[in-house]
Scaffold this motif. Structure first.
Motif, PDB file in Angstrom:
ATOM      1  N   ALA A  47      -7.677   1.032  -8.029  1.00  0.00           N
ATOM      2  CA  ALA A  47      -8.295  -0.143  -8.657  1.00  0.00           C
ATOM      3  C   ALA A  47      -7.262  -1.231  -8.944  1.00  0.00           C
ATOM      4  N   ALA A  48      -6.101  -0.827  -9.452  1.00  0.00           N
ATOM      5  CA  ALA A  48      -5.060  -1.800  -9.773  1.00  0.00           C
ATOM      6  C   ALA A  48      -4.587  -2.533  -8.522  1.00  0.00           C
ATOM      7  N   ALA A  49      -4.415  -1.804  -7.426  1.00  0.00           N
ATOM      8  CA  ALA A  49      -3.953  -2.422  -6.182  1.00  0.00           C
ATOM      9  C   ALA A  49      -4.991  -3.406  -5.633  1.00  0.00           C
ATOM     10  N   ILE A  50      -6.260  -3.081  -5.791  1.00  0.00           N
ATOM     11  CA  ILE A  50      -7.319  -3.972  -5.317  1.00  0.00           C
ATOM     12  C   ILE A  50      -7.323  -5.274  -6.118  1.00  0.00           C
ATOM     13  N   VAL A  51      -7.263  -5.167  -7.448  1.00  0.00           N
ATOM     14  CA  VAL A  51      -7.301  -6.367  -8.297  1.00  0.00           C
ATOM     15  C   VAL A  51      -6.053  -7.224  -8.084  1.00  0.00           C
ATOM     16  N   LEU A  52      -4.909  -6.583  -7.937  1.00  0.00           N
ATOM     17  CA  LEU A  52      -3.663  -7.322  -7.721  1.00  0.00           C
ATOM     18  C   LEU A  52      -3.619  -8.039  -6.388  1.00  0.00           C
ATOM     19  N   GLY A  53      -4.138  -7.385  -5.361  1.00  0.00           N
ATOM     20  CA  GLY A  53      -4.036  -7.923  -4.017  1.00  0.00           C
ATOM     21  C   GLY A  53      -2.733  -7.500  -3.360  1.00  0.00           C
ATOM     22  N   PRO A  54      -2.622  -7.677  -2.048  1.00  0.00           N
ATOM     23  CA  PRO A  54      -1.433  -7.228  -1.316  1.00  0.00           C
ATOM     24  C   PRO A  54      -0.220  -8.115  -1.563  1.00  0.00           C
ATOM     25  N   ARG A  55       0.951  -7.577  -1.259  1.00  0.00           N
ATOM     26  CA  ARG A  55       2.189  -8.347  -1.352  1.00  0.00           C
ATOM     27  C   ARG A  55       2.195  -9.484  -0.332  1.00  0.00           C
ATOM     28  N   LEU A  56       2.938 -10.514  -0.608  1.00  0.00           N
ATOM     29  CA  LEU A  56       3.082 -11.611   0.343  1.00  0.00           C
ATOM     30  C   LEU A  56       3.665 -11.080   1.646  1.00  0.00           C
ATOM     31  N   GLY A  57       3.035 -11.439   2.759  1.00  0.00           N
ATOM     32  CA  GLY A  57       3.530 -11.031   4.066  1.00  0.00           C
ATOM     33  C   GLY A  57       3.110  -9.638   4.500  1.00  0.00           C
ATOM     34  N   LYS A  58       2.305  -8.971   3.700  1.00  0.00           N
ATOM     35  CA  LYS A  58       1.898  -7.611   4.060  1.00  0.00           C
ATOM     36  C   LYS A  58       0.921  -7.608   5.233  1.00  0.00           C
ATOM     37  N   TYR A  59       0.137  -8.667   5.340  1.00  0.00           N
ATOM     38  CA  TYR A  59      -0.829  -8.775   6.440  1.00  0.00           C
ATOM     39  C   TYR A  59      -0.631 -10.096   7.169  1.00  0.00           C
ATOM     40  N   ASP A  60      -0.690 -10.062   8.524  1.00  0.00           N
ATOM     41  CA  ASP A  60      -0.481 -11.277   9.301  1.00  0.00           C
ATOM     42  C   ASP A  60      -1.761 -12.119   9.315  1.00  0.00           C
ATOM     43  N   THR A  61      -1.720 -13.204  10.058  1.00  0.00           N
ATOM     44  CA  THR A  61      -2.864 -14.129  10.073  1.00  0.00           C
ATOM     45  C   THR A  61      -4.117 -13.500  10.654  1.00  0.00           C
ATOM     46  N   ASP A  62      -3.959 -12.440  11.440  1.00  0.00           N
ATOM     47  CA  ASP A  62      -5.111 -11.735  12.009  1.00  0.00           C
ATOM     48  C   ASP A  62      -5.582 -10.592  11.105  1.00  0.00           C
ATOM     49  N   GLY A  63      -4.906 -10.424   9.957  1.00  0.00           N
ATOM     50  CA  GLY A  63      -5.300  -9.368   9.035  1.00  0.00           C
ATOM     51  C   GLY A  63      -4.714  -8.011   9.351  1.00  0.00           C
ATOM     52  N   LYS A  64      -3.795  -7.963  10.316  1.00  0.00           N
ATOM     53  CA  LYS A  64      -3.191  -6.687  10.675  1.00  0.00           C
ATOM     54  C   LYS A  64      -2.021  -6.369   9.729  1.00  0.00           C
ATOM     55  N   PRO A  65      -1.889  -5.110   9.330  1.00  0.00           N
ATOM     56  CA  PRO A  65      -0.805  -4.767   8.400  1.00  0.00           C
ATOM     57  C   PRO A  65       0.569  -4.923   9.027  1.00  0.00           C
ATOM     58  N   VAL A  66       1.492  -5.444   8.246  1.00  0.00           N
ATOM     59  CA  VAL A  66       2.879  -5.605   8.662  1.00  0.00           C
ATOM     60  C   VAL A  66       3.728  -4.621   7.856  1.00  0.00           C
ATOM     61  N   ALA A  67       4.527  -3.838   8.533  1.00  0.00           N
ATOM     62  CA  ALA A  67       5.354  -2.849   7.839  1.00  0.00           C
ATOM     63  C   ALA A  67       6.402  -3.552   6.973  1.00  0.00           C
ATOM     64  N   ILE A  68       6.528  -3.112   5.726  1.00  0.00           N
ATOM     65  CA  ILE A  68       7.581  -3.593   4.831  1.00  0.00           C
ATOM     66  C   ILE A  68       8.394  -2.361   4.443  1.00  0.00           C
ATOM     67  N   PRO A  69       9.452  -2.054   5.188  1.00  0.00           N
ATOM     68  CA  PRO A  69      10.192  -0.799   4.960  1.00  0.00           C
ATOM     69  C   PRO A  69      10.857  -0.738   3.593  1.00  0.00           C
ATOM     70  N   GLY A  70      10.945   0.454   3.059  1.00  0.00           N
ATOM     71  CA  GLY A  70      11.698   0.669   1.839  1.00  0.00           C
ATOM     72  C   GLY A  70      13.176   0.475   2.092  1.00  0.00           C
ATOM     73  N   HIS A  71      13.921   0.115   1.046  1.00  0.00           N
ATOM     74  CA  HIS A  71      15.316  -0.272   1.267  1.00  0.00           C
ATOM     75  C   HIS A  71      16.269   0.916   1.274  1.00  0.00           C
ATOM     76  N   ASN A  72      15.855   2.072   0.725  1.00  0.00           N
ATOM     77  CA  ASN A  72      16.784   3.196   0.622  1.00  0.00           C
ATOM     78  C   ASN A  72      16.015   4.510   0.714  1.00  0.00           C
ATOM     79  N   LEU A  73      15.794   4.960   1.930  1.00  0.00           N
ATOM     80  CA  LEU A  73      14.974   6.154   2.137  1.00  0.00           C
ATOM     81  C   LEU A  73      15.660   7.439   1.655  1.00  0.00           C
ATOM     82  N   PRO A  74      16.993   7.571   1.770  1.00  0.00           N
ATOM     83  CA  PRO A  74      17.630   8.746   1.147  1.00  0.00           C
ATOM     84  C   PRO A  74      17.390   8.806  -0.365  1.00  0.00           C
ATOM     85  N   LEU A  75      17.396   7.635  -1.022  1.00  0.00           N
ATOM     86  CA  LEU A  75      17.107   7.593  -2.452  1.00  0.00           C
ATOM     87  C   LEU A  75      15.681   8.096  -2.715  1.00  0.00           C
TER      88      LEU A  75
END
Length: 417
Positions: free
Chosen positions: A184-212
């Motif tokens: 519910a919180a994610a829906i009300v907040l909406g996606p991060r800037l740049g998460k979806y392109d102009t066609d609505g397709k998801p864009v990967a936003i990789p985590g910065h430290n996967l070992p962490l």
């Protein structure tokens, strides 16, 4: 006669001492899981927002902990009418749970469950939610929302407890509760800037430290061996049960990791290690409800299903444009739902697949759907009210620059140019 009375008193004190040590150790291990949440979520987001995750987890513990102490615990475990209790704070009265430890120690171990539930939400709102708005929601969640679910499931007079609902360590009360609040919180907040392109397709936003993130996953994995076995609330007389719970917990988690490895390898042509971390956690979430009444084979099967389900859920959630940076909804919400229902299918005594009929299954379905719906609807309402009043999302420039530098004046890696 006096010797007999003295011996009985000494025996009672010895049992309380042993159980107190057991519960205190498990409670401390559960508390350490917050470090796991912090590292896992920080690793899965971008470097510019890593410290904001740490801040949110600190808020979970501090704001959430005090809210659960002053209001939440009494609502959960006080004298209940089946739906909520009326006590405030920690009562010294008998809670009706047959405890051999003090009510205050029982509160401390239950604190770990409460702040674990809200920490699920912190990952789903990462990189875009205002810190003070989040703090307001944490207080509401830990003082009222989670305690109501705990009351239904674990209070001796809770309506689900009286129906025979089996959620031993919280697939529904903790994980589905947190997971559907995260949705519910994610829906009300909406996606991060740049998460979806102009066609609505998801864009990967990789985590910065996967070992962490992996280290965070290992800490959570370790913590689960306090989370599930510690829910016996005592060691004396529970030796066999503790062994069953610990074994089932491990088997499901290992199976979840294995199935995610194989599934991602055959689907994408390579093993997705980040998804495998979530696969292990998905197995843990799914087995938590029934770890006390499953046989080993059933625990493995549940873990195998959970490991596939988490990847399917992550892709689906992304496809319908719900942005969850760490996969909290899939790990905790979806697999909390699945694991709770799985008890009705796989329970060694009463499960549908073991000749027990549909009664337990129906109870499990009702319980988890009520808890999930309650969490989703109330969170959606609260977040919408906060959005229209104090605001819940950082402004565009702050989101672009990073919450750490703007809101906290500090960055995770200050030596990097």
């Amino acid at each position: 006669m006096q010797d007999v009375v003295t011996t009985a008193v000494e025996q009672k004190e010895l049992i309380s001492a042993i159980d107190t040590v057991w519960v205190a150790i498990c409670a401390a291990i559960i508390f350490l899981m917050e470090g796991g949440f912090a590292l896992l979520e920080a690793g899965f987001v971008r470097a510019k927002n890593a410290m904001s995750i740490i801040a949110k987890v600190i808020i979970d513990i501090t704001f959430g902990g005090l809210a659960f102490y002053t209001i939440g615990f009494g609502i959960a475990y006080g004298a209940s009418n089946g739906w909520f209790a009326f006590d405030i704070g920690i009562t010294e009265a008998d809670l009706g749970l047959g405890l051999t430890v003090s009510n205050k120690l029982f509160w401390f171990i239950q604190l770990g469950f409460a702040i674990a539930a809200i920490s699920i939400v912190s990952g789903a709102v990462a990189e875009r939610m205002k810190v003070w708005a989040y703090a307001v929601f944490v207080v509401i969640f830990c003082s009222v929302m989670y305690p109501l679910a705990a009351n239904w499931v674990w209070n001796p007079n809770g309506w689900l407890a009286l129906r025979g609902f089996n959620d031993f360590a919280g697939s529904a009360a903790v994980h589905a509760m947190g997971g559907f609040a995260a949705l519910a919180a994610a829906i009300v907040l909406g996606p991060r800037l740049g998460k979806y392109d102009t066609d609505g397709k998801p864009v990967a936003i990789p985590g910065h430290n996967l070992p962490l993130a992996a280290v965070g996953g290992f800490i959570l994995w370790f913590g689960w061996f306090g989370f599930n076995p510690g829910s016996t609330l005592g060691a004396v007389g529970n030796w066999e049960l503790i062994g069953i719970i610990a074994t089932n917990t491990f088997l499901a988690s290992a199976a979840g990791g294995i199935s995610t490895m194989f599934y991602t390898y055959f689907k994408y042509g390579q093993i997705d290690v980040t998804m495998t971390i979530n696969g292990v956690l998905a197995g843990l979430v799914a087995v938590t409800a029934g770890c006390n009444i499953l046989d080993s084979g059933s625990a493995i099967i549940i873990g195998l299903i959970a490991g596939v389900l988490v990847d399917v859920a992550v892709i689906f959630i992304d496809k319908i444009k719900i942005d969850d940076p760490v996969g909290a909804i899939a790990v905790h919400g979806v697999n909390g739902l699945f694991g709770t229902i799985a008890v009705g299918l796989f329970a060694a005594d009463g499960g549908l697949f073991f000749g027990g009929g549909a009664d337990l299954l129906i109870t499990q379905v009702i319980g988890v759907l009520v808890i999930g719906s309650f969490s989703f609807i109330l969170t959606f309402i609260i977040m919408t009210i906060l959005k229209k009043t104090i605001g819940i999302r950082v402004n565009r420039s702050e989101e672009t620059a990073g919450i750490d530098a703007v809101s906290f004046g500090v960055e995770a890696y200050t030596t990097f140019e």
